[in-house]
Design a protein around this motif. Structure first.
Motif, PDB file in Angstrom:
ATOM      1  N   SER A  24       0.824  -1.213   0.000  1.00  0.00           N
ATOM      2  CA  SER A  24       0.000   0.000   0.000  1.00  0.00           C
ATOM      3  C   SER A  24       0.860   1.266   0.000  1.00  0.00           C
ATOM      4  N   ALA A  25       2.030   1.234   0.617  1.00  0.00           N
ATOM      5  CA  ALA A  25       2.927   2.392   0.609  1.00  0.00           C
ATOM      6  C   ALA A  25       3.499   2.632  -0.781  1.00  0.00           C
ATOM      7  N   PRO A  29      -2.231  -2.472  -5.404  1.00  0.00           N
ATOM      8  CA  PRO A  29      -3.494  -2.986  -4.853  1.00  0.00           C
ATOM      9  C   PRO A  29      -3.253  -4.051  -3.787  1.00  0.00           C
ATOM     10  N   ALA A  30      -4.264  -4.296  -2.976  1.00  0.00           N
ATOM     11  CA  ALA A  30      -4.153  -5.261  -1.882  1.00  0.00           C
ATOM     12  C   ALA A  30      -4.098  -6.699  -2.384  1.00  0.00           C
ATOM     13  N   SER A  31      -4.791  -7.000  -3.483  1.00  0.00           N
ATOM     14  CA  SER A  31      -4.792  -8.363  -4.012  1.00  0.00           C
ATOM     15  C   SER A  31      -5.067  -8.329  -5.505  1.00  0.00           C
ATOM     16  N   GLY A  32      -4.887  -9.482  -6.121  1.00  0.00           N
ATOM     17  CA  GLY A  32      -5.144  -9.589  -7.553  1.00  0.00           C
ATOM     18  C   GLY A  32      -3.958  -9.155  -8.392  1.00  0.00           C
ATOM     19  N   ARG A  33      -4.241  -8.898  -9.648  1.00  0.00           N
ATOM     20  CA  ARG A  33      -3.198  -8.498 -10.599  1.00  0.00           C
ATOM     21  C   ARG A  33      -2.571  -7.164 -10.167  1.00  0.00           C
ATOM     22  N   GLY A  34      -1.244  -7.130 -10.123  1.00  0.00           N
ATOM     23  CA  GLY A  34      -0.537  -5.911  -9.736  1.00  0.00           C
ATOM     24  C   GLY A  34      -0.253  -5.799  -8.251  1.00  0.00           C
ATOM     25  N   ALA A  35      -0.711  -6.772  -7.452  1.00  0.00           N
ATOM     26  CA  ALA A  35      -0.425  -6.767  -6.015  1.00  0.00           C
ATOM     27  C   ALA A  35       0.972  -7.344  -5.781  1.00  0.00           C
ATOM     28  N   VAL A  36       1.517  -7.097  -4.607  1.00  0.00           N
ATOM     29  CA  VAL A  36       2.831  -7.632  -4.260  1.00  0.00           C
ATOM     30  C   VAL A  36       2.796  -9.153  -4.404  1.00  0.00           C
ATOM     31  N   ALA A  37       3.790  -9.698  -5.091  1.00  0.00           N
ATOM     32  CA  ALA A  37       3.846 -11.141  -5.339  1.00  0.00           C
ATOM     33  C   ALA A  37       4.111 -11.903  -4.045  1.00  0.00           C
ATOM     34  N   PRO A  38       3.557 -13.100  -3.911  1.00  0.00           N
ATOM     35  CA  PRO A  38       3.835 -13.925  -2.726  1.00  0.00           C
ATOM     36  C   PRO A  38       5.330 -14.232  -2.624  1.00  0.00           C
ATOM     37  N   PRO A  98       8.299  -0.581 -12.140  1.00  0.00           N
ATOM     38  CA  PRO A  98       8.798   0.595 -11.423  1.00  0.00           C
ATOM     39  C   PRO A  98       7.706   1.147 -10.503  1.00  0.00           C
ATOM     40  N   VAL A  99       8.100   1.555  -9.294  1.00  0.00           N
ATOM     41  CA  VAL A  99       7.112   2.088  -8.356  1.00  0.00           C
ATOM     42  C   VAL A  99       7.424   3.514  -7.915  1.00  0.00           C
ATOM     43  N   ARG A 100       8.620   4.001  -8.217  1.00  0.00           N
ATOM     44  CA  ARG A 100       8.945   5.384  -7.878  1.00  0.00           C
ATOM     45  C   ARG A 100      10.049   5.880  -8.800  1.00  0.00           C
ATOM     46  N   GLY A 101      10.134   7.182  -8.919  1.00  0.00           N
ATOM     47  CA  GLY A 101      11.175   7.777  -9.748  1.00  0.00           C
ATOM     48  C   GLY A 101      10.847   7.700 -11.225  1.00  0.00           C
ATOM     49  N   ASP A 128       6.776  -4.024   3.105  1.00  0.00           N
ATOM     50  CA  ASP A 128       6.023  -4.272   1.874  1.00  0.00           C
ATOM     51  C   ASP A 128       6.548  -5.502   1.137  1.00  0.00           C
ATOM     52  N   THR A 129       7.325  -6.335   1.830  1.00  0.00           N
ATOM     53  CA  THR A 129       8.019  -7.495   1.264  1.00  0.00           C
ATOM     54  C   THR A 129       8.805  -7.100   0.017  1.00  0.00           C
ATOM     55  N   GLN A 130       9.491  -5.990   0.132  1.00  0.00           N
ATOM     56  CA  GLN A 130      10.316  -5.472  -0.946  1.00  0.00           C
ATOM     57  C   GLN A 130      11.775  -5.565  -0.491  1.00  0.00           C
ATOM     58  N   PRO A 131      12.589  -6.407  -1.151  1.00  0.00           N
ATOM     59  CA  PRO A 131      13.985  -6.515  -0.749  1.00  0.00           C
ATOM     60  C   PRO A 131      14.746  -5.220  -1.053  1.00  0.00           C
ATOM     61  N   LEU A 132      15.884  -5.069  -0.403  1.00  0.00           N
ATOM     62  CA  LEU A 132      16.655  -3.843  -0.514  1.00  0.00           C
ATOM     63  C   LEU A 132      17.051  -3.532  -1.957  1.00  0.00           C
ATOM     64  N   HIS A 133      17.341  -4.549  -2.764  1.00  0.00           N
ATOM     65  CA  HIS A 133      17.726  -4.267  -4.151  1.00  0.00           C
ATOM     66  C   HIS A 133      16.552  -3.672  -4.942  1.00  0.00           C
TER      67      HIS A 133
END
Length: 144
Positions: A24-25, A29-38, A98-101, A128-133
């Motif tokens: 969300s940050a 979306p919370a679920s479905g297509r485009g949501a953070v992958a498991p 891409p999510v920013r910049g 957000d289960t986003q690794p540092l890379h």
């Protein structure tokens, strides 16, 4: 006196907000297509990509470890720049977005791949289960 209950336990896991939706940050979306992958899809796609590169390297370069690494980096940068997915990610139905910049995907792919090869940035994650890379490259892995 401070009691252990006041401090919490490492077994409770990291502190978090109740009801927080991963991604969300990032505006995902919370679920479905485009949501953070498991989580499980990320290492599995990495194993598929690495296996593909090792197989090609075995055929063309006799399995040289440096050739494996260079081929893995080249496949990641090329496929992420052109398609937004590596072969392993395509099979597991995830994609890098891409999510920013506003930097071009080529630059994002180079930064992301270089940091992923260092291993440590790939195992440090945010809420957000986003690794540092991915954080540094301004990308996120989402479901297709």
């Amino acid at each position: 006196m401070i009691d252990r209950k006041d401090l919490g336990s490492w077994m409770d896991g990291p502190p978090g907000e109740a009801g927080y939706v991963k991604g969300s940050a990032l505006g995902l979306p919370a679920s479905g297509r485009g949501a953070v992958a498991p989580f499980w899809r990320r290492p599995l796609s990495l194993i598929v990509d690495w296996g593909l590169c090792v197989g090609i390297s075995a055929l063309l370069f006799g399995g040289d470890p440096l050739a494996n690494l260079i081929l893995f980096a080249a496949v990641n940068v090329l496929f992420l720049t052109l398609f937004g997915v590596t072969p392993g990610q395509f099979l597991l139905r995830v994609r890098v977005v891409p999510v920013r910049g506003r930097s071009p995907m080529l630059l994002r792919a180079v930064v992301r791949t270089a940091l992923m090869l260092l291993v440590l940035p790939a195992v440090v994650w945010n809420r957000d289960t986003q690794p540092l890379h991915d954080v540094v490259a301004g990308t996120a892995v989402v479901t297709l």
